[in-house]
Motif scaffolding. Structure first.
Motif, PDB file in Angstrom:
ATOM      1  N   UNK A   1       3.670  -4.169  -9.374  1.00 48.80           N
ATOM      2  CA  UNK A   1       4.660  -5.238  -9.210  1.00 48.80           C
ATOM      3  C   UNK A   1       6.079  -4.671  -9.241  1.00 48.80           C
ATOM      4  N   UNK A   2       6.323  -3.722 -10.125  1.00 51.97           N
ATOM      5  CA  UNK A   2       7.633  -3.072 -10.187  1.00 51.97           C
ATOM      6  C   UNK A   2       7.912  -2.313  -8.884  1.00 51.97           C
ATOM      7  N   UNK A   3       6.917  -1.591  -8.394  1.00 52.89           N
ATOM      8  CA  UNK A   3       7.082  -0.880  -7.129  1.00 52.89           C
ATOM      9  C   UNK A   3       7.358  -1.860  -5.992  1.00 52.89           C
ATOM     10  N   UNK A   4       6.648  -2.976  -5.963  1.00 54.49           N
ATOM     11  CA  UNK A   4       6.862  -3.984  -4.924  1.00 54.49           C
ATOM     12  C   UNK A   4       8.286  -4.526  -4.974  1.00 54.49           C
ATOM     13  N   UNK A   5       8.776  -4.795  -6.170  1.00 59.01           N
ATOM     14  CA  UNK A   5      10.148  -5.291  -6.336  1.00 59.01           C
ATOM     15  C   UNK A   5      11.142  -4.278  -5.780  1.00 59.01           C
ATOM     16  N   UNK A   6      10.942  -2.994  -6.132  1.00 62.52           N
ATOM     17  CA  UNK A   6      11.844  -1.951  -5.668  1.00 62.52           C
ATOM     18  C   UNK A   6      11.774  -1.745  -4.167  1.00 62.52           C
ATOM     19  N   UNK A   7      10.573  -1.781  -3.589  1.00 64.19           N
ATOM     20  CA  UNK A   7      10.443  -1.622  -2.146  1.00 64.19           C
ATOM     21  C   UNK A   7      11.071  -2.794  -1.403  1.00 64.19           C
ATOM     22  N   UNK A   8      10.897  -3.997  -1.930  1.00 66.36           N
ATOM     23  CA  UNK A   8      11.487  -5.170  -1.278  1.00 66.36           C
ATOM     24  C   UNK A   8      13.003  -5.046  -1.209  1.00 66.36           C
ATOM     25  N   UNK A   9      13.582  -4.405  -2.217  1.00 68.08           N
ATOM     26  CA  UNK A   9      15.035  -4.225  -2.269  1.00 68.08           C
ATOM     27  C   UNK A   9      15.484  -2.857  -1.744  1.00 68.08           C
ATOM     28  N   UNK A  10      14.550  -2.137  -1.118  1.00 68.10           N
ATOM     29  CA  UNK A  10      14.822  -0.829  -0.505  1.00 68.10           C
ATOM     30  C   UNK A  10      15.429   0.164  -1.495  1.00 68.10           C
TER      31      UNK A  10
ATOM     32  N   UNK B   1      10.455   4.011  -3.178  1.00 63.05           N
ATOM     33  CA  UNK B   1       9.878   4.790  -2.074  1.00 63.05           C
ATOM     34  C   UNK B   1       9.249   6.074  -2.602  1.00 63.05           C
ATOM     35  N   UNK B   2       9.926   6.720  -3.559  1.00 63.39           N
ATOM     36  CA  UNK B   2       9.344   7.916  -4.182  1.00 63.39           C
ATOM     37  C   UNK B   2       8.039   7.574  -4.887  1.00 63.39           C
ATOM     38  N   UNK B   3       8.055   6.529  -5.692  1.00 59.42           N
ATOM     39  CA  UNK B   3       6.858   6.133  -6.449  1.00 59.42           C
ATOM     40  C   UNK B   3       5.702   5.831  -5.504  1.00 59.42           C
ATOM     41  N   UNK B   4       5.956   5.042  -4.490  1.00 56.69           N
ATOM     42  CA  UNK B   4       4.904   4.680  -3.545  1.00 56.69           C
ATOM     43  C   UNK B   4       4.398   5.857  -2.740  1.00 56.69           C
ATOM     44  N   UNK B   5       5.300   6.710  -2.309  1.00 60.41           N
ATOM     45  CA  UNK B   5       4.916   7.874  -1.507  1.00 60.41           C
ATOM     46  C   UNK B   5       4.054   8.830  -2.329  1.00 60.41           C
ATOM     47  N   UNK B   6       4.468   9.102  -3.537  1.00 65.99           N
ATOM     48  CA  UNK B   6       3.715  10.033  -4.387  1.00 65.99           C
ATOM     49  C   UNK B   6       2.351   9.457  -4.749  1.00 65.99           C
ATOM     50  N   UNK B   7       2.306   8.188  -5.149  1.00 69.71           N
ATOM     51  CA  UNK B   7       1.020   7.613  -5.551  1.00 69.71           C
ATOM     52  C   UNK B   7       0.070   7.495  -4.367  1.00 69.71           C
ATOM     53  N   UNK B   8       0.558   7.115  -3.198  1.00 70.55           N
ATOM     54  CA  UNK B   8      -0.314   7.042  -2.016  1.00 70.55           C
ATOM     55  C   UNK B   8      -0.794   8.431  -1.623  1.00 70.55           C
ATOM     56  N   UNK B   9       0.070   9.439  -1.729  1.00 63.77           N
ATOM     57  CA  UNK B   9      -0.310  10.804  -1.388  1.00 63.77           C
ATOM     58  C   UNK B   9      -1.352  11.352  -2.356  1.00 63.77           C
ATOM     59  N   UNK B  10      -1.292  10.946  -3.618  1.00 63.74           N
ATOM     60  CA  UNK B  10      -2.274  11.403  -4.605  1.00 63.74           C
ATOM     61  C   UNK B  10      -3.667  10.903  -4.238  1.00 63.74           C
TER      62      UNK B  10
END
Length: 167
Positions: A104-113, A118-127
């Protein structure tokens, strides 16, 4: 130039060609919606674990053991039935709640660019990618292929966002 900005650039968006308007990033919004859905489902699951408690979970495991005629005293399902207790349910609920809150925190941050999102999402998806590729090799099929493709798209969109920021 705003006061306090180094070289006239805002600290959150240091690259002069990066558009800081969140509406300029529809890819981030799509990923944010998916992350928000995952987070909300995880928080609901954590709440459900807390509300149910261990008794219905133990009953369900016992039903599985009986249905598949498993040894009730040995094996993974027997271990699981014995491991389910108030403490383990609270621990599982806390872990699932933390997982959901992070999404939810990542979603909030991505929604607000936000770059940190973006770092959190990129790293976790890459893992997840090596595990997804392994699953595709071991169990080939369109579902495993779709999971790999979706995670690659997520890493690409978020990585592209980070490169545009020059972070």
């Amino acid at each position: 130039m705003r006061p306090g900005d180094a070289a006239g650039l805002h600290a959150e968006h240091p690259h002069p060609h990066y558009n800081p308007d969140p509406h300029a990033h529809p890819g981030l919004h799509v990923i944010a919606l998916v992350e928000a859905a995952k987070g909300a489902l995880a928080v609901l699951a954590a709440s459900g674990l807390e509300l149910l408690g261990p008794a219905p979970l133990q009953h369900f495991v016992q039903l599985l053991i009986a249905r598949f005629q498993l040894d009730p005293d040995h094996g993974a399902m027997a271990w699981l039935a014995n491991a389910i207790g108030p403490g383990s349910v609270h621990l599982a609920a806390a872990a699932v709640f933390f997982y959901g809150a992070l999404h939810l925190l990542e979603a909030w941050g991505l929604w607000r660019a936000k770059s940190w999102a973006s770092w959190l999402g990129c790293v976790t998806a890459a893992v997840y990618l090596p595990f997804d590729v392994y699953a595709l090799v071991v169990h080939p099929g369109w579902i495993a292929l779709a999971v790999v493709a979706i995670n690659l798209v997520v890493v690409w969109v978020l990585g592209r966002d980070l490169l545009r920021r020059r972070l």
